[in-house]
Design an enzyme around this catalytic site. Sequence first.
Site, PDB file in Angstrom:
ATOM      1  N   ASP A 256       0.876  -1.162   0.000  1.00 47.12           N
ATOM      2  CA  ASP A 256       0.000   0.000   0.000  1.00 47.12           C
ATOM      3  C   ASP A 256       0.923   1.225   0.000  1.00 47.12           C
ATOM      4  O   ASP A 256       2.121   1.109   0.251  1.00 47.12           O
ATOM      5  CB  ASP A 256      -0.961  -0.016   1.200  1.00 47.12           C
TER       6      ASP A 256
HETATM    7  C1  NOJ Z   1      -3.944   4.034   0.074  1.00 43.31           C
HETATM    8  C2  NOJ Z   1      -5.115   3.122   0.152  1.00 43.31           C
HETATM    9  O1  NOJ Z   1      -5.119   2.460   1.386  1.00 43.31           O
HETATM   10  C3  NOJ Z   1      -5.148   2.099  -0.978  1.00 43.31           C
HETATM   11  O2  NOJ Z   1      -6.345   1.397  -0.915  1.00 43.31           O
HETATM   12  C4  NOJ Z   1      -4.978   2.772  -2.299  1.00 43.31           C
HETATM   13  O3  NOJ Z   1      -5.032   1.824  -3.336  1.00 43.31           O
HETATM   14  C5  NOJ Z   1      -3.691   3.545  -2.324  1.00 43.31           C
HETATM   15  N1  NOJ Z   1      -3.696   4.528  -1.241  1.00 43.31           N
HETATM   16  C6  NOJ Z   1      -3.462   4.279  -3.635  1.00 43.31           C
HETATM   17  O4  NOJ Z   1      -4.381   5.283  -3.781  1.00 43.31           O
END
Ligand code: NOJ
Length: 867
Positions: A256
Amino acid sequence: PPDGLSPPWYPTPRGGTAERWADSYRKAADMVSRMILPEKVNVTTGTGWSMGLAVGNTGPATRVGFPALALQDGPLGNRFADNSTAFPAGVTVGATWNRDLMYQWGNAHAVEARKKGINAILGPCVGPLGRAPAGGRNWEGFGADPYLQGVAAAESIRGIQDEGVMATIKHFVANEQEHYRQSWEWGLPNALSSNVDDRTMHELYLWPFADAVKAGVASVMCSYNMVNNSYACGNSKLLNGLLRDELGFQGFVMSDWLAQRSGVASALAGLDMTMPGDGLFWADGKSLWGPELTRSILNGSVPVERLNDMVTRIVAAWYQLGQDDETKFDRKGPNFSSWTYDEEGLIAPGSPTDQEKVKVNQYVDAMGNHSSIARQIAAEGTVLLKNNDLLPITRDGQIGAAKKQRAGTLQIAIFGEDAGPGNGPNYCKDAGCNQGTLAEGWGSGAVDFPYLVPPVDALLEGWRNGSDSSSSARVNVSTYLTNDPPIAKQPHLLEKADLCIVFANSDSGEGFIKWDSVTGDRPDLSLQKGGDDLIVKVVNGCGGGKGDVLVVIHNVGPVTVEKWIDHPNVKAVLLANLPGQESGNALADIIFGDVSPSGRLPWTIGKGLADYGEGGQVMYVPNGIVPQQDFNEGLYIDYRHFDKYNVTPRFEFGYGLGYTTFSIHNLVVTPLRPKSAFPAPRPDPFAAPPEYDASVPSPDEVLFPPDLRRLEKYVYPYLDRVDDIGSAPYPYPDGYDVEQPPSAAGGGEGGNPDLWETYVSVSVDVANTGDRAGQAVPQLYLSYPQPAKKNDGDDEQEEVDFPVRVLRGFEKIALEPAESRTVTFELTRRDLSYWDVGAQNWAMLEEGAYTFSVGESSRRLAVNGTW
Ligand code: NOJ
């Protein structure tokens, strides 16, 4: 390991062992063997936040023909993109209980992603699973049950990947709340640790990921939080042990965004791709990999073999999805920018270095006719909670099944901000506020709406059409699109209405946005913006206390309805979840009776938040510098908790009404294979992983090419000098040198293939007993033999505790009046097993009888049988 700590699991099992991936790995091995070190590193590392047109961008290996990859949120449509559909959210898809729509949802999204030049969708989402009903991001997933999440994940992944786009199942794992999910947003030095025992991990949180791997998912996104006090993106037990060895995952693990918290350690623990590429902070250009990964290969800290596996997994996934075929997938990258809607913009807006603007938005219309699938999902994902002869209300004002018609004009009054457009659907960035009608939650899982049909527009259109078609006006509608209508001062607004429709909602989202008292996670399950008060006022005053009331709710999860649900004037209640752009049209389809409601609750509606137990609560105040979130409730979340502790829900899991009725009878159990305690022995791998030259490459390969125009903060794989590399390897984590035995539960994609074999089938007859067509959702719940003795044969046989019942099958079937159909549920060995911690394997119970109950909800069980 000491209690509360995650055990070591090394080294990372290499990919390339599964039959379905064999061709892709062969091609990948050929390409990777031609890559030099910085090319390999480039493929594993994002270029930095806002250093490319997508939300995530990797570096290419152009010389050998491997492109930069563009990764985009997800999961309900193309985030930050023009001309893309805002589909209903995961919670709404879950509430359809319709496998075909789950597939179509993923498939339509993937068509749009591909047309926009996206390689990987950052979805679907099954973590959070829904442990805490107030958890801010539950709405991105499909409901608080691992089986439902697993089916929806697998179907949507197939839908996405059949279109040649990679799916990313997220967030791995136990990312159940927003508070303290990472450190920097919450002013803490560390993220929260979700402390999950082994059995609960297998039977709840890991379960849908197994379905995803079985469906061939290309990528897994590890989460921000720690699991058992080790960061999920650096947790070897999770990434090497559970995901790779046990579930046989062949694709790649991406972090993530900034969830990677270590360099060498996360590589050894099984991370394959770091996103967005920056290091510990946003947009600082100081990657934990990139040049540092290059360095750690040269000095021996990360084995070359591990880097080769990372790259091979990514390249194999690309081949697996057919993205090498330029006739199907063009390699030019995204034809839109996530960072501007202007036609011209910067390719890497995150860098302060002078850059020229180029054309970044081509405004490709990706939507096709997807509004119709969006509308169908929204309608089928709407749950009718109560209906005392009020719905449907036809366009010419006939009410209920009996089609009552008022002598004069039917006076309808619509109340509530949630019925209307507010300040427009894209008023707040990332949908980070609650205003106007609620059609999606907020955060990275939100998209910009191409349009949003507010409920009031669709209702007015229908009732106006209805009146136009007859000589005298049958329906007259007045609207008050605010939660503070002037009804105290002007009571006649309410008094003159025969029928009042009142809208209210409850919103939440990702923790980087706070709105009102909602810091990602909701503080409670109440309706927001005074919704309950509005409903109560309308109910009391409508028609001078004699009017009928329809309540419509848009919601991210369960909401409490106690203040008004039992009022006799509340004749009908619709829970529309998060319907996406077609909100009003879908709602009108149901209210007018064009579609009979067939949504079912994907979680329990309790009478209050406390009903969900201690384990259902978000931690709002940290309890230490690494907040410790102990999942002491184990398996007992949502309905498993209500059933175990005899808490009567307001509306149970699986519940929902329609405009017709069904009966379920004639349950037949057909054993197909004999019971046996454990699955067949783990089969040998289909193939051996690719072998490469494992010697440390020459440092000369890694110097910055002299002609490269360097952008500040952009993450490159190169080094400025190599005379300071040294050779002292980073100290490896404890347990690195202890090779782990392969798990008996592994051996195929999704685990031991025997776990996926059908052991028993259960069929029922479902009949439509009403006088309208409709869709039934027969649901199968399994109860384990009780009391259950462990299979381990020792004298002091321990009893195993089981939930009262667990969902293990569902179907959605359309039936005409009087029509009847047989529905068959197939139960696999996994469905019948529990995770035996001692044996470290899935175990079936040979003694006693399994009970299969089938009904229309988790508490309306019509028939049962045993095996
Ligand atoms: C953080 C989020 O938790 C995740 O779900 C997402 O895909 C990424 N940011 C990218 O935006």
